[in-house]
Design an enzyme around this catalytic site. Structure first.
Site, mmCIF file in Angstrom:
data_model
loop_
_atom_site.group_PDB
_atom_site.id
_atom_site.type_symbol
_atom_site.label_atom_id
_atom_site.label_comp_id
_atom_site.label_asym_id
_atom_site.label_seq_id
_atom_site.Cartn_x
_atom_site.Cartn_y
_atom_site.Cartn_z
ATOM 1 C CE1 TYR A 118 32.328 79.311 54.374
ATOM 2 C CE2 TYR A 118 34.294 77.987 54.067
ATOM 3 C CZ TYR A 118 33.091 78.460 53.596
ATOM 4 O OH TYR A 118 32.652 78.082 52.361
ATOM 5 C CD GLU A 155 43.325 57.417 42.133
ATOM 6 O OE1 GLU A 155 42.370 58.046 41.640
ATOM 7 O OE2 GLU A 155 43.874 56.441 41.569
#
Length: 440
Positions: free
Chosen positions: A337, A413
């Protein structure tokens, strides 16, 4: 209306009026979707899929986008899903990306939605786990799509939702990475028809303060390349090493020599670099000097010239050390990458949006990450802004949480809606900034 070019847009001053009037609506709807995002994320977490195998995930995403009236294209880059939402007014095309793949990691712990999935990877049976937070990325972008679709008539432009497979790469049976989901999607034209002007993406950060947004202008995550060195010696009896050429000794010297690249060849005041040998394979018996040795590793750099220099030094050091010991070294460097590079002008223009969403004290600059991201393939083609959302439990310190790509990886979360607000707001603010300013 003639659409502004990106360059013209960046050159224009940022006026307070560029803050979209949709922002209060976005905030309200994002908060209302909080529980839904968590439910989606837990479902994806319980059913992870490896790169280019995200069939179930892609199916759920595609069905959701269609239910919102969004135009959907499936099987882009194998299992990728692309949704196109055309607003009620003309304007720029803004892309948002979420990666969908899990990792070959066997999950520990006792979560009620713990992954029980197994698969074969590199010839070995392994558990599969969302050990990098891609499950949360998908859930967050699904909520963004729901919000923006509900405001379709008020959008001054087009949104392209990119649900990408294989961010972690796809590997052959030798353990060599042969594919990136973003690279393949770009080759298949994901940034065209309609042509995308700018792209935004976020990544969850398990070690960062919960709900905090983090960013860095310029080089943000490293370029990554794969190192492969094969050393050829001469086999001999271990009791008479002078009759052979020992590839293990040569390999050991090469490993130590490679460390001088970072310590002596890299200007660490400008950019860091990493050269890591992750495995060496050689020999079969304690009293046999083998004929050959094979080592593999990873290379991380932050600039084009630096990348070229490090590659060159690896080849020089390995081949010369091998020759000095009477052997030979074959060096292969697989290009991975590119650097994840945040366009500085785009970051400057959109920073007020993130601060407006989360407050200035909860939007922070960070140092560069030595991890890598194939979001960089999008940024090679168009300006992009990639940032991070902290999800460390409030009762944990940074050194107490499990890292990404580990069996104990865990996310809090409680602030996923911050990511929903951030991505949605970046879209509408960017679109508003592109509109011609009204004369007073």
């Amino acid at each position: 209306m003639k659409k502004l070019t990106f360059i013209a847009l960046l050159a224009a001053p940022f006026f307070a009026s560029a803050q979209s009037s949709l922002k209060p609506v976005i905030a309200q709807k994002a908060d209302a979707l909080k529980d839904k995002v968590i439910t989606w994320r837990r479902d994806f977490h319980e059913h992870p899929e490896l790169g280019n195998q995200e069939v179930r995930t892609a199916g759920i995403v595609a069905a959701h986008l269609r239910s919102l009236g969004i135009e959907v294209q499936e099987k882009v880059g194998y299992t990728g899903v692309v949704g196109v939402l055309k607003g009620g007014k003309p304007g720029p095309v803004v892309a948002l990306r979420a990666d969908m793949d899990g990792l070959p990691v066997t999950e520990r712990g006792s979560l009620p939605f713990k992954s029980q999935v197994t698969a074969e990877f590199n010839g070995q049976k392994t558990g599969v786990m969302h050990a990098c937070g891609h499950d949360s990325h998908v859930a967050i972008l699904m909520a963004v799509a729901e919000i923006l679709a509900s405001e379709k008539a008020n959008l001054a432009g087009t949104v392209k939702f990119i649900f990408q497979p294989a961010e972690e790469g796809v590997y052959n049976d030798k353990g060599e990475m042969i594919l990136s989901g973003a690279e393949l999607m770009v080759k298949e034209g994901v940034l065209e028809n309609p042509k995308v002007d700018v792209i935004f993406g976020l990544h969850i950060a398990a070690g960062s303060d919960n709900g905090v947004l983090e960013y860095k202008p310029g080089a943000t995550m490293a370029a990554v390349d794969q190192l492969d060195i094969k050393v050829k010696g001469k086999q001999a009896h271990g009791a008479s090493p002078w009759t052979g050429i020992d590839p293990i000794v040569i390999s050991s010297q090469i490993v130590m020599g490679l460390q001088t690249i970072v310590s002596r060849s890299v200007n660490i005041t400008e950019d860091p670099a990493i050269v890591t040998v992750g495995a060496i394979h050689s020999g079969i018996r304690q009293n046999i000097i083998p004929e050959s040795s094979h080592m593999i590793g990873t290379i991380r750099t932050f600039g084009v010239e630096q990348r070229q220099m490090v590659h060159q030094r690896i080849k020089e050091i390995a081949t010369n050390i091998a020759e000095s010991g009477g052997g030979k070294a074959e060096v292969t460097i697989g290009t991975g990458y590119p650097v994840t590079y945040n366009n500085p002008q785009l970051v400057e223009k959109m920073l007020p949006t993130l601060q407006g969403v989360n407050g200035k004290d909860r939007v922070r600059t960070i140092a560069a990450h030595t991890g890598a991201e194939d979001f960089s393939f999008f940024q090679q083609k168009i300006p992009g802004f990639f940032f991070f959302l902290g999800a460390r439990p409030d009762n944990k310190k940074a050194d107490e949480v499990a890292g990404h790509h580990t069996p104990d990886f865990h996310l809090d979360e409680g602030h996923f809606q911050v990511g929903v607000k951030a991505l949605s707001s970046l879209v509408v603010d960017y679109m508003d900034m592109a509109q011609p300013k009204k004369k007073k």
